[in-house]
Design a protein around this motif. Structure first.
Motif, short mmCIF file in Angstrom:
data_model
loop_
_atom_site.label_atom_id
_atom_site.label_comp_id
_atom_site.label_asym_id
_atom_site.label_seq_id
_atom_site.Cartn_x
_atom_site.Cartn_y
_atom_site.Cartn_z
N MET A 59 96.81 73.88 89.09
CA MET A 59 96.80 75.28 89.50
C MET A 59 95.42 76.06 88.64
O MET A 59 95.06 75.52 87.84
CB MET A 59 97.82 76.16 88.98
N SER A 78 102.63 79.94 87.04
CA SER A 78 104.07 79.36 87.44
C SER A 78 104.25 79.55 88.72
O SER A 78 103.87 80.27 89.48
CB SER A 78 104.99 79.95 86.83
N LEU A 79 105.30 78.71 89.57
CA LEU A 79 105.50 78.79 90.88
C LEU A 79 106.74 78.98 91.07
O LEU A 79 107.73 78.61 90.41
CB LEU A 79 105.12 77.64 91.68
N ASN A 80 107.26 79.67 92.19
CA ASN A 80 108.60 79.87 92.65
C ASN A 80 109.35 78.34 92.81
O ASN A 80 108.67 77.24 93.12
CB ASN A 80 108.79 80.45 94.08
N VAL A 128 108.98 76.36 95.97
CA VAL A 128 107.55 76.36 96.54
C VAL A 128 107.24 75.03 95.56
O VAL A 128 106.50 74.10 96.10
CB VAL A 128 106.65 77.51 96.05
N ALA A 129 107.42 74.99 94.24
CA ALA A 129 106.92 74.04 93.32
C ALA A 129 107.93 72.66 93.75
O ALA A 129 107.08 71.58 93.98
CB ALA A 129 107.36 74.19 91.87
#
Length: 297
Positions: free
Chosen positions: A271, A277-279, A282-283
Motif C-alpha cells: 500500500m 488499512s483495508l476493509n 477487500v483485503a
C-alpha cells in the motif's frame, strides 16, 4: 434616602429571585435532557436487542434464485401481491419446478419479516443453513484433484463482510471457509444477500476452537498464512501453489495474538496511500486473488 435604599434592596431582591429562577430552570432543563437521553438510549438498546439476524430466510431476488438452484430446503416462497415482473417470473418458475409452496402477501408482511431490509418483493423461508465439517472441505479439494485452498476468518463480525468474502471465495476457487462459533458473523439473511447466493456454493465450517483446527491443518501438510500489516513479506512474493490456508482477521483488531503465533508465515498487501488499512472483505479479496494467480501459472 430611606426610600432610595428600599428601592435598591427591592432591585437586589428581584435580581436574586431571577438568578434563583434561572438556576432552577437550568437544573430542570439539564435533568429533563438527561432523562430524554436516557429514554432514547434505552429505546435504542431495546430496538437493537429486538432486531436479530434471522437464519431461516433469504431475501432479495438474486439470493433467492441461487437458493432455489442450490441443495438447501426452501419451505415457503413469499412474493409481493401482483409483483410478477422481471426476475420474479424466473423465481416463480424455479419454485414450481421444486414444488415449493408460493404465497402472495402484502408488501408490509415482507417488510415485517426482514425488519425493513430491501427485499425486492420476495423472501424465501428456508431450513437454517447447514454447516459443513472441516473434513468435508478437504474431501472436496481431493475430489477435484486440487491442493486445498481454505480461508479462515478470525472473528469477522460484520455479516456484509462475511457475505462479500463468501462471494469472492466462490469466484476464486476456495474449497471452504472456516469460522469460529463465538464472536463471528453467522450465515443469516444479510449474508445470503451480500454473497448474492454464493453461500449455496461454498462449504462453510463453524468450529469451537479455531486455533486447534489450525494445528490440525498444519499437521495435515497445509501451510497457514496470516494477513497482517506487520508482516515483512508481501503477498505477491509468496508461492501459493501448494496446500494453503489464508487467515483474515477481525475488522478492527486484525488477527488475534494467539492465532498470529499459529501462522507459518505472515504476509501483507503493498500500500502506498496515507490510510494503512483495508476493509476485511477487500483485503481478503486481494489475498485470494494472489493465491489463485499463483496457481494459474
Amino acid at each position: 434616602m430611606q426610600e432610595k435604599i428600599k428601592k435598591n434592596n427591592s432591585k437586589v431582591k428581584l435580581k436574586n429571585e431571577e438568578n434563583k429562577t434561572y438556576e432552577r430552570n437550568k437544573k430542570n432543563k439539564k435533568s429533563y435532557n438527561l432523562k430524554v437521553n436516557n429514554v432514547a438510549e434505552v429505546s435504542r438498546n431495546k430496538e437493537n436487542s429486538q432486531v436479530e439476524e434471522r437464519e431461516d430466510i433469504v431475501i432479495g431476488r438474486n439470493a433467492v434464485i441461487e437458493a432455489l438452484k442450490g441443495e438447501g430446503t426452501i419451505e415457503t416462497l413469499y412474493i409481493s401481491n401482483g409483483n410478477l415482473e422481471g426476475s420474479i417470473k424466473t423465481i416463480v418458475g424455479l419454485a414450481k419446478e421444486k414444488r415449493v409452496i408460493i404465497r402472495e402477501v402484502d408488501r408490509r408482511k415482507l417488510d415485517s419479516m426482514c425488519n425493513g431490509e430491501v427485499h425486492q418483493g420476495v423472501i424465501a423461508k428456508i431450513t437454517p443453513y447447514k454447516y459443513s465439517q472441516v473434513s468435508d472441505i478437504l474431501e472436496l479439494a481431493e475430489k477435484r484433484g486440487e491442493s486445498p485452498f481454505i480461508v479462515i476468518l478470525d472473528e469477522v463480525e460484520d455479516p456484509h463482510n462475511l457475505g462479500s468474502i463468501i462471494r469472492t471465495a466462490e469466484l476464486f476457487g476456495v474449497h471452504g471457509i472456516i469460522i469460529p462459533k463465538r464472536r463471528s458473523a453467522s450465515v443469516t439473511s444479510t449474508v445470503y444477500k451480500s454473497s448474492v447466493g454464493a453461500v449455496e456454493h461454498v462449504k462453510i465450517a463453524k468450529v469451537t476452537n479455531l486455533n486447534a483446527i489450525i494445528e490440525e491443518l498444519k499437521e495435515s501438510g497445509i501451510w497457514v498464512y496470516g494477513a497482517d500489516i506487520r508482516a515483512e513479506e508481501y503477498s505477491y512474493q509468496v508461492d501459493f501453489s501448494g496446500p494453503c490456508a489464508l487467515i483474515i482477521g477481525n475488522e478492527g483488531r486484525g488477527i488475534s495474538k494467539l492465532t498470529v503465533q499459529k501462522c507459518d508465515k505472515l504476509i501483507k498487501i503493498p500500500m502506498v496511500g496515507k490510510i494503512n488499512s483495508l476493509n476485511a472483505s477487500v483485503a481478503g479479496g486481494i489475498m485470494m486473488y494472489e493465491v489463485l494467480k499463483g496457481r494459474l501459472k
